[in-house]
Design an enzyme around this catalytic site. Sequence first.
Site, PDB file in Angstrom:
ATOM      1  CG  LEU A  89      17.523  10.849  19.375  1.00  8.67           C
ATOM      2  CD1 LEU A  89      16.871  10.297  20.635  1.00  8.67           C
ATOM      3  CD2 LEU A  89      18.315  12.096  19.709  1.00  8.67           C
ATOM      4  CB  SER A  90      21.306   6.368  15.123  1.00 13.09           C
ATOM      5  OG  SER A  90      20.139   5.618  15.317  1.00 13.09           O
ATOM      6  CE  LYS A 145      14.030  -0.207  10.993  1.00  9.23           C
ATOM      7  NZ  LYS A 145      13.488  -0.396  12.337  1.00  9.23           N
ATOM      8  CG  ASN A 186      18.225  -2.808  13.054  1.00 11.63           C
ATOM      9  OD1 ASN A 186      18.946  -3.803  13.012  1.00 11.63           O
ATOM     10  ND2 ASN A 186      17.865  -2.260  14.196  1.00 11.63           N
ATOM     11  CG  ASP A 212      14.337  -2.463  15.444  1.00 15.32           C
ATOM     12  OD1 ASP A 212      15.141  -1.640  15.921  1.00 15.32           O
ATOM     13  OD2 ASP A 212      13.755  -2.296  14.358  1.00 15.32           O
ATOM     14  N   GLY A 255      -0.298  -2.942  17.157  1.00 14.71           N
ATOM     15  CA  GLY A 255       0.434  -2.671  15.923  1.00 14.71           C
ATOM     16  C   GLY A 255       0.881  -3.944  15.237  1.00 14.71           C
ATOM     17  NE  ARG A 272      -4.644   2.716  10.646  1.00 15.92           N
ATOM     18  CZ  ARG A 272      -3.969   3.713  10.114  1.00 15.92           C
ATOM     19  NH1 ARG A 272      -4.336   4.953  10.337  1.00 15.92           N
ATOM     20  NH2 ARG A 272      -2.889   3.487   9.365  1.00 15.92           N
ATOM     21  CB  THR A 273      -4.959  -2.341   8.630  1.00 14.21           C
ATOM     22  OG1 THR A 273      -4.774  -0.931   8.511  1.00 14.21           O
ATOM     23  CG2 THR A 273      -5.430  -2.929   7.319  1.00 14.21           C
ATOM     24  N   GLY A 295      10.262   4.723  24.356  1.00 18.01           N
ATOM     25  CA  GLY A 295      11.098   3.926  23.453  1.00 18.01           C
ATOM     26  C   GLY A 295      12.583   4.247  23.462  1.00 18.01           C
TER      27      GLY A 295
END
Length: 277
Positions: free
Chosen positions: A14-15, A64, A85, A100, A125, A150-151, A241
């Site tokens: 969308l940038s 990135k 970024n 960010d 995350g 998760r990891t 977001g």
Amino acid sequence: MTLFVIGKPINHSLSPVIHNFWIKKYQIGLEYRKMEVDKESLPSLIEKVRKKEITGLNVTLPYKKDIIKYVDEISDTAKDIGAINTIFLKKNKVYGENTDGIGFTNALEKQAKFNFNDKSIYVLGAGGASYGIISELIRKKVQTIYVANRTKQKTIQLIDYFKRKDKSLNFKFADWENLSPNSDVDLIINTTSFGMMENEFLEINIKNLKDTLILVDIIYNPKETELLKFFRKKGFFCMNGLSMLIEQAAVSFEHWFNISIGNKEIEEVKKICEKSY
Ligand code: NAP
């Protein structure tokens, strides 16, 4: 002269909608485009910035981190995060920044009047977005940062990474298999990509949560993840977001053009974005 957002894939970005709106508004006479690129093209794109053939770049997944080695200098924030970024020419050097994290905190401060100081934050995350947001949470002097991923190994790596910079930071490991935040938690942030696909529902036990808790899912497409819908229905203040995306873009825009984007222009572009997908 042009600006590009580069990545692979890039179609979803969308940038261009955001930046072209501000470029037009300020009559800058440039165009911001998206460009899908392979890893091999990164050095030549940086050379174009150096030669002023390109005004600036935004960088998204998966480059990135990779692109850092081709720029001349990066900011302290970008060093903390290990990713950039935003790229531009500064004193004849190609400079890399990461917007960010500040985009995230600006969005929360403006939209929810949230004050990060001394707060307890529960972060889901341990990928690139999580590093960006956590580095800014630390700068804002939050009290406790819980991390679940998760990891498990990546949670350990992330906590080690930040603790190596400052031993006194108060990190706590949270179990991904049993997400059950305590009553001290003020803000839950989903920085994972889980929720982008239909029916992906991240189960969080809400029984201990205080009424004033805020949930942010940094995913903006879909507009409401199942997680966000669940928390909204339970009466919690929720944000997706999109505001973060626009706020991080505003910081990039200021680096390129030395123009500070005001709240009115943020809200204008938010409405346009909301209609565009
Ligand atoms: P990334 O570095 O690839 O990290 C992905 C994260 O998602 C990791 O923690 C990963 O866990 C987790 N994950 C992926 N699939 C999962 C699944 N099926 N179940 C549980 N966890 C899963 O990506 P990123 O750059 O951090 O981006 C993450 C998300 O944030 C994306 O949706 C992206 O669009 C969004 N984002 C939004 C903004 C904004 O401005 N709003 C900015 C940046 C990113 P593992 O470690 O276990 O793989």
